[in-house]
Design a protein around this motif. Sequence first.
Motif, PDB file in Angstrom:
ATOM      1  N   ALA A  16       0.695  -1.452  -0.198  1.00 32.45           N
ATOM      2  CA  ALA A  16      -0.187   0.214   0.024  1.00 32.45           C
ATOM      3  C   ALA A  16       0.898   1.208  -0.076  1.00 32.45           C
ATOM      4  O   ALA A  16       1.032   2.162  -1.401  1.00 32.45           O
ATOM      5  CB  ALA A  16      -0.421  -0.358   1.413  1.00 32.45           C
ATOM      6  N   GLU A  17       1.828   1.005   0.515  1.00 30.16           N
ATOM      7  CA  GLU A  17       2.782   2.233   0.567  1.00 30.16           C
ATOM      8  C   GLU A  17       3.449   2.863  -0.608  1.00 30.16           C
ATOM      9  O   GLU A  17       3.387   4.011  -0.984  1.00 30.16           O
ATOM     10  CB  GLU A  17       4.155   2.172   1.793  1.00 30.16           C
ATOM     11  N   TYR A  18       3.741   2.212  -1.495  1.00 30.96           N
ATOM     12  CA  TYR A  18       4.531   1.857  -3.238  1.00 30.96           C
ATOM     13  C   TYR A  18       3.017   2.299  -3.972  1.00 30.96           C
ATOM     14  O   TYR A  18       3.595   3.524  -4.315  1.00 30.96           O
ATOM     15  CB  TYR A  18       5.443   0.183  -3.288  1.00 30.96           C
ATOM     16  N   ALA A  19       1.815   1.603  -3.314  1.00 33.48           N
ATOM     17  CA  ALA A  19       1.102   2.597  -4.140  1.00 33.48           C
ATOM     18  C   ALA A  19       0.389   3.862  -3.940  1.00 33.48           C
ATOM     19  O   ALA A  19       0.805   4.812  -4.925  1.00 33.48           O
ATOM     20  CB  ALA A  19      -0.004   1.282  -4.086  1.00 33.48           C
ATOM     21  N   ARG A  20       0.569   4.643  -2.934  1.00 38.91           N
ATOM     22  CA  ARG A  20       1.468   5.432  -2.601  1.00 38.91           C
ATOM     23  C   ARG A  20       1.534   6.541  -3.062  1.00 38.91           C
ATOM     24  O   ARG A  20       1.079   7.642  -3.439  1.00 38.91           O
ATOM     25  CB  ARG A  20       0.262   5.532  -0.917  1.00 38.91           C
ATOM     26  N   GLU A  21       3.154   5.879  -3.153  1.00 40.57           N
ATOM     27  CA  GLU A  21       4.007   7.267  -3.387  1.00 40.57           C
ATOM     28  C   GLU A  21       3.760   6.837  -5.168  1.00 40.57           C
ATOM     29  O   GLU A  21       3.808   8.050  -5.250  1.00 40.57           O
ATOM     30  CB  GLU A  21       5.119   6.822  -2.469  1.00 40.57           C
ATOM     31  N   GLU A  22       4.055   6.224  -5.811  1.00 35.25           N
ATOM     32  CA  GLU A  22       3.260   5.964  -7.055  1.00 35.25           C
ATOM     33  C   GLU A  22       2.158   7.051  -7.005  1.00 35.25           C
ATOM     34  O   GLU A  22       2.784   7.919  -8.309  1.00 35.25           O
ATOM     35  CB  GLU A  22       2.776   4.690  -7.149  1.00 35.25           C
TER      36      GLU A  22
END
Length: 428
Positions: A287-293
Motif C-alpha cells: 500500500a505504501e508503494y501504491a501511495r507513493e506512485e
Amino acid sequence: MKRTTAKSPKERTTPASADPGNVTPPKRSVEDVNNQLYREAAQRILQAIEAGTSIWQKPWIAPSSHRRPFNAHTGLNYLGMNRVLLMTEMMANDWTDTRFMTYKQVQALAQDMKRSGTPDDELPYVKKGAQSITIYKVGRQEIKRPRVDSSGKPVLDQAGQPIVDKALGRTFLQTYRVFNANNIANLPPLPEVERKPTWEVHAEIEALVKKLGVPVSYEPISQAFYQPGLDRITVPERSQYKDSVTDGVVVYSAAAKHYSVLLHECCHATGHESRLKREMSGGRGSAEYAREELIAETASTYLMCELGLESDEVINQHASYLEGWAKLIKDDPRALFQAFSAAEKAADWFMQRHERQLAEAPQVPPQPAPSLVQGFGIPQQQVGGIGQGLVAVAQMPSSAVRINGLRPAGELLDAAVAGLNSGSLGPA
C-alpha cells in the motif's frame, strides 16, 4: 460524479415536512458524515478510472493562460481532491474552460454587473438544466472552554466577564457545488496568451531540475527510478525516446515523453527526508508503494499541465498502477485525500514555491498590485489559512495575461486535509 441540476426560478420544491410519510432519520455523528463523504469522493475517482477519464489516463487540454481549475469569483486555484475532481470532470465533458463558480457567486457577479449598468439580457446566469459538481472544503470544530484558576473558579477579565479560551477540535468535511463556465451564460471569454516556445519550457524544466539538487544519471536502460538511499535519479538516455506521429503530425514528442518520465522521478525525490520526508520504504505491491506512485504520478501530471507540455495516456503503460491505486482507494478512502495533498506539496517543491522554500528564501520587496482584467473582477489578493492559493491576473501593456500561482506559508491541519481548503469557494 455527484451532481445537482439547476432549477428554473419558477420551480418550487415541496418541503420535507410537508410529506406526511417523511420520517426524520436519526442524527449521525460527525465521524459518520466524514466517512461517508470520504467514501463518496473516492468512489468518484474509481468511476473515472473505470471510464478512462481520470487525469492519469487522458490528455489534459486547457487554455495556455489558465492551466488549472480556479474559482472565477475569487481568482483562487482549487487544490488537492478538488483539483483532481474538477480536472476529471472537465476531461469527461471535453471542457477547456477552467473557471468554476457556485450558484450564489454567479448571482453575486450578475448583481455587480447590473449595478455597473450591464443590461439584464447580458447578465451571467446558470443555464437551465446545468449540472453542478460537488467539491469539498474542510472545517474544524471550535471548542470553547471557560478559563479557571487553580481552585477551579472562573477567571474574569477587567470588565468582570468570564474569560473563554478557544481551541480547534476535530476536522470535518463540507460539500459545495460549483458550475463550470460552460454552463454559465454571458461570461466573458478567457483571455489567451501565446504559449512559451518549446525551447524555453525545456530550459525552465532543466533549471528546476538543477535547483532540486538531485543528481540525474542518463543510461541506456529501459526503466527509470529514484533511489532514496542515494538520493539519485536514473532515467533512460534522451535518444531512446521517439516521437509519436499520427497522419504525419507529431502528437506526442520525444522530448515531452522524456520530461514526463523525468518529472515523475523528480516528484519522487521531493519525498526525501531532507525535503518533504514522505514514507518511501514500501516494497512493490504494498500500500505504501501504491501511495507513493499515486503521489508522484499526480504531481508530475500537475507539472506537465502547468508547464504546458503535451501529454498522452502514459500511465496506460502501467495498468498495474491503476489496479494498485484502486485497491488503495477502496481500502482507505482517506488515503486518497492524503495523496492528493502530498502531490500538491511535491509539485510546489519542484517549482520552488513550497511554503518551506518560500520561508527560507531571501525576502523580495513587494511588487505593485496589478490592475484588474475588465469583466473578471479578480484582484490580487492574499489569503490566510491552509492549502490556500493566490492567483494574480494582471493586465499587461501588451494585453497579455499572466497567471502566478502562489501559496502562503502556514500549515494548520494535518496532511489528510491540508490540500482541501482552496479558499476559493466563497459563499455556498
